[in-house]
Design an enzyme around this catalytic site. Sequence first.
Site, mmCIF file in Angstrom:
data_model
loop_
_atom_site.group_PDB
_atom_site.id
_atom_site.type_symbol
_atom_site.label_atom_id
_atom_site.label_comp_id
_atom_site.label_asym_id
_atom_site.label_seq_id
_atom_site.Cartn_x
_atom_site.Cartn_y
_atom_site.Cartn_z
ATOM 1 N N GLY A 170 84.814 -88.169 31.674
ATOM 2 C CA GLY A 170 84.397 -87.035 31.944
ATOM 3 C C GLY A 170 84.862 -86.621 33.198
ATOM 4 N N GLY A 171 83.557 -86.427 34.124
ATOM 5 C CA GLY A 171 83.758 -85.586 35.346
ATOM 6 C C GLY A 171 84.496 -86.752 36.412
ATOM 7 N N GLY A 405 124.166 -77.202 38.693
ATOM 8 C CA GLY A 405 123.135 -76.725 39.454
ATOM 9 C C GLY A 405 122.256 -78.023 40.096
ATOM 10 N N ALA A 406 122.587 -79.079 39.273
ATOM 11 C CA ALA A 406 122.005 -80.411 39.860
ATOM 12 C C ALA A 406 122.490 -81.036 41.101
ATOM 13 C CB ALA A 406 122.101 -81.651 38.701
HETATM 14 C C1 HXC Z 1 73.921 -92.843 33.063
HETATM 15 C C2 HXC Z 1 75.047 -94.678 32.029
HETATM 16 C C3 HXC Z 1 76.105 -93.711 31.859
HETATM 17 C C4 HXC Z 1 75.982 -92.374 32.464
HETATM 18 C C5 HXC Z 1 76.811 -95.647 31.174
HETATM 19 N N1 HXC Z 1 75.415 -95.808 31.650
HETATM 20 N N2 HXC Z 1 77.348 -94.321 31.487
HETATM 21 N N3 HXC Z 1 74.059 -94.258 32.642
HETATM 22 N N4 HXC Z 1 74.794 -91.995 32.720
HETATM 23 N N5 HXC Z 1 76.957 -91.258 32.233
HETATM 24 C C6 HXC Z 1 74.660 -97.054 31.702
HETATM 25 C C7 HXC Z 1 74.304 -97.351 30.205
HETATM 26 O O1 HXC Z 1 73.271 -96.969 29.999
HETATM 27 C C8 HXC Z 1 74.443 -98.919 30.480
HETATM 28 O O2 HXC Z 1 72.975 -99.204 31.226
HETATM 29 C C9 HXC Z 1 75.100 -99.309 31.447
HETATM 30 O O3 HXC Z 1 75.558 -98.038 32.151
HETATM 31 C C10 HXC Z 1 76.583 -99.815 30.833
HETATM 32 O O4 HXC Z 1 76.820 -99.019 29.872
HETATM 33 P P1 HXC Z 1 77.338 -99.518 28.459
HETATM 34 O O5 HXC Z 1 77.504 -98.297 27.533
HETATM 35 O O6 HXC Z 1 76.307 -100.611 28.081
HETATM 36 O O7 HXC Z 1 78.821 -100.110 28.753
HETATM 37 P P2 HXC Z 1 80.136 -100.070 27.991
HETATM 38 O O8 HXC Z 1 79.806 -100.491 26.355
HETATM 39 O O9 HXC Z 1 81.074 -100.776 28.841
HETATM 40 O O10 HXC Z 1 80.390 -98.507 27.729
HETATM 41 C C11 HXC Z 1 81.015 -97.785 28.934
HETATM 42 C C12 HXC Z 1 81.054 -96.296 28.714
HETATM 43 C C13 HXC Z 1 79.606 -95.871 28.092
HETATM 44 C C14 HXC Z 1 82.291 -96.125 27.757
HETATM 45 C C15 HXC Z 1 81.250 -95.701 30.032
HETATM 46 O O11 HXC Z 1 78.644 -96.262 28.870
HETATM 47 C C16 HXC Z 1 79.682 -94.440 28.052
HETATM 48 O O12 HXC Z 1 80.394 -93.725 27.065
HETATM 49 N N6 HXC Z 1 78.924 -93.735 28.595
HETATM 50 C C17 HXC Z 1 78.812 -92.419 28.735
HETATM 51 C C18 HXC Z 1 79.894 -91.688 29.291
HETATM 52 C C19 HXC Z 1 79.527 -90.256 29.462
HETATM 53 O O13 HXC Z 1 79.505 -89.372 28.286
HETATM 54 N N7 HXC Z 1 79.407 -89.882 30.399
HETATM 55 C C20 HXC Z 1 79.332 -88.208 30.662
HETATM 56 C C21 HXC Z 1 80.341 -87.578 30.773
HETATM 57 S S1 HXC Z 1 80.240 -85.706 31.133
HETATM 58 P P3 HXC Z 1 72.246 -100.651 30.989
HETATM 59 O O14 HXC Z 1 70.776 -100.495 31.666
HETATM 60 O O15 HXC Z 1 72.180 -100.924 29.643
HETATM 61 O O16 HXC Z 1 72.958 -101.663 31.740
HETATM 62 C C22 HXC Z 1 80.683 -85.560 32.707
HETATM 63 C C23 HXC Z 1 80.773 -84.189 32.812
HETATM 64 C C24 HXC Z 1 81.117 -84.043 34.412
HETATM 65 O O17 HXC Z 1 80.764 -86.532 33.372
HETATM 66 C C25 HXC Z 1 81.752 -83.032 34.596
HETATM 67 C C26 HXC Z 1 81.786 -82.444 36.274
HETATM 68 C C27 HXC Z 1 82.594 -81.294 36.331
#
Ligand code: HXC
Length: 511
Positions: A170-171, A405-406
């Site tokens: 993502g971001g 050219g290269a």
């Molecule tokens: C808040 C988050 C988080 C997020 C993970 N966590 N991503 N909390 N915001 N974006 C937290 C989980 O709740 C969890 O908390 C801990 O981090 C670990 O995550 P897990 O899922 O247990 O770990 P894992 O299985 O290793 O998976 C990692 C992951 C997954 C693939 C990154 O967490 C995931 O898909 N996260 C969301 C990704 C996402 O969609 N992000 C937003 C993108 S949009 P606990 O308390 O259980 O430890 C974006 C747009 C921005 O970024 C654009 C800007 C221009």
Amino acid sequence: MKHILEILSERREGARLGGGQKRIDAQHNRGKLTARERIDLLLDHNSFEEFDMFVQHRCVDFGMDKDEKIPGDGVVTGWGTINGRIVYVFAKDFTVFGGSLSEAHAAKITKIQDMALQNRAPIIGLFDAGGARIQEGVAALGGYGEVFQRNVIASGVIPQISLIMGPCAGGDVYSPAMTDFIFMVKETSYMFVTGPDVVKTVTNETVTAEELGGASVHTTKSSIADKGYDNDLEALLQMRRLIDFLPSSNTDEVPEWPTFDQDDRYDMSLNTLIPDNPNKPYDMKELIVKVVDEGDFFEIQEAHAKNIIVGFGRFDGRTVGIVANQPLVLAGVLDSDASRKAARFVRFCDAFNIPIVTFVDVPGFLPGTAQEYGGLIKHGAKLLFAFGEATVPKITVITRKAFGGAYVVMAAKHLRGDVNYAWPTAQIAVMGAKGAVEIIFRADIGDKEKIAERTKEYETRFLSPFVAAERGYIDEVFQPFGTRKRVARALAMLRHKELENPWKKHDNIPL
Ligand code: HXC
């Protein structure tokens, strides 16, 4: 007084635990180090000065105000030294909300970015995070925007390096994308804009995280990443090595390190590097490693567009950027990928006052519809443009072919090459003998004897360095064994080169 000191120790200890021992153990079980362990390995021993250890998020939605607030808010920031030179660093802490970016988290990073820019020192980001803090919504998006804007402003002023050591989605992907170099850890890191689940929903493709954005993909296919390392430790140690090659900013000189390698060292084995048969390949890396100080060559994008080699080496203890065709792969031909790869590297070197040494053995540009449809003209022009606009010292050594050219593109005299050398084996011409004769003497095509005679004539006249040398396009033809000495002396002669392009807001390189 004692009480206050105890409180400080306790708060520090709490902050250092990040998301807690359970999450730290989980991190270790995945073969990953924690943010602080990584910083300790990256920087000189005990040199890290941390900022904002007690910063917390200010989110009140989705129960975030009631949840335990974790000091540091998912990123460790500060500065330290690498072999005595200052660098700024931020490391995402996956144990805290998955390293996700909140408004407060972003402010910690931008503080470090501002300091790095103001104080003209490199910044290194260690990524291991789940993107925007979902609970914060637009505040997190704004935070990303602030980070991105600073990446843009710092580009070309201070080196910016990203090391991806876990998820980067993502971001989180766009800040690294705007930095000078991206490195990844194999198997444990991946980068993508949208993950496998979204891909499945939108395009119905089934793909794993590794297949979508692992180091194996980004160092080869997409060229997003410059190199993949086997584990955290190796990656961090290699970042130290890279920093040793880089100036601290665009107004700083390249670093100068002591070397035990003599400048005038001859290497007789180079005299036999070029095979007798001009169509046989040889390994250009052998030449590079044999001429740079102590054979120390830091290659960039090693696994992508292998028909061109780029990376950092040193002469006389001072950094140079090396660009070289690789006859071992596709005969060293220039194609779109190779042109883009080298153009980006040349521009980095020019932005940071790193002299460029170019070794040429190129049969031309790669023909074919795939290349032409893929924009070869524009991609090839990128490299032409990059060499042409570069004002740093440019030294070119043509080892064998420099066709068409290269020839011009590969830092020829006509692109303000400062010192252009050739080995006696060089062949500087519009094209190879066969192609040339088939065009000029098309009428004789059926007459084998005549064609053989014409080919010989063409080879003798044009497939040498001397036609170019007679015109002054080549400054000197010398024997391969003395290459290190020649290049080192030319670099010393050009050390105070002054050349400026006319003022402009910025150029319009064919993107
Ligand atoms: C808040 C988050 C988080 C997020 C993970 N966590 N991503 N909390 N915001 N974006 C937290 C989980 O709740 C969890 O908390 C801990 O981090 C670990 O995550 P897990 O899922 O247990 O770990 P894992 O299985 O290793 O998976 C990692 C992951 C997954 C693939 C990154 O967490 C995931 O898909 N996260 C969301 C990704 C996402 O969609 N992000 C937003 C993108 S949009 P606990 O308390 O259980 O430890 C974006 C747009 C921005 O970024 C654009 C800007 C221009």
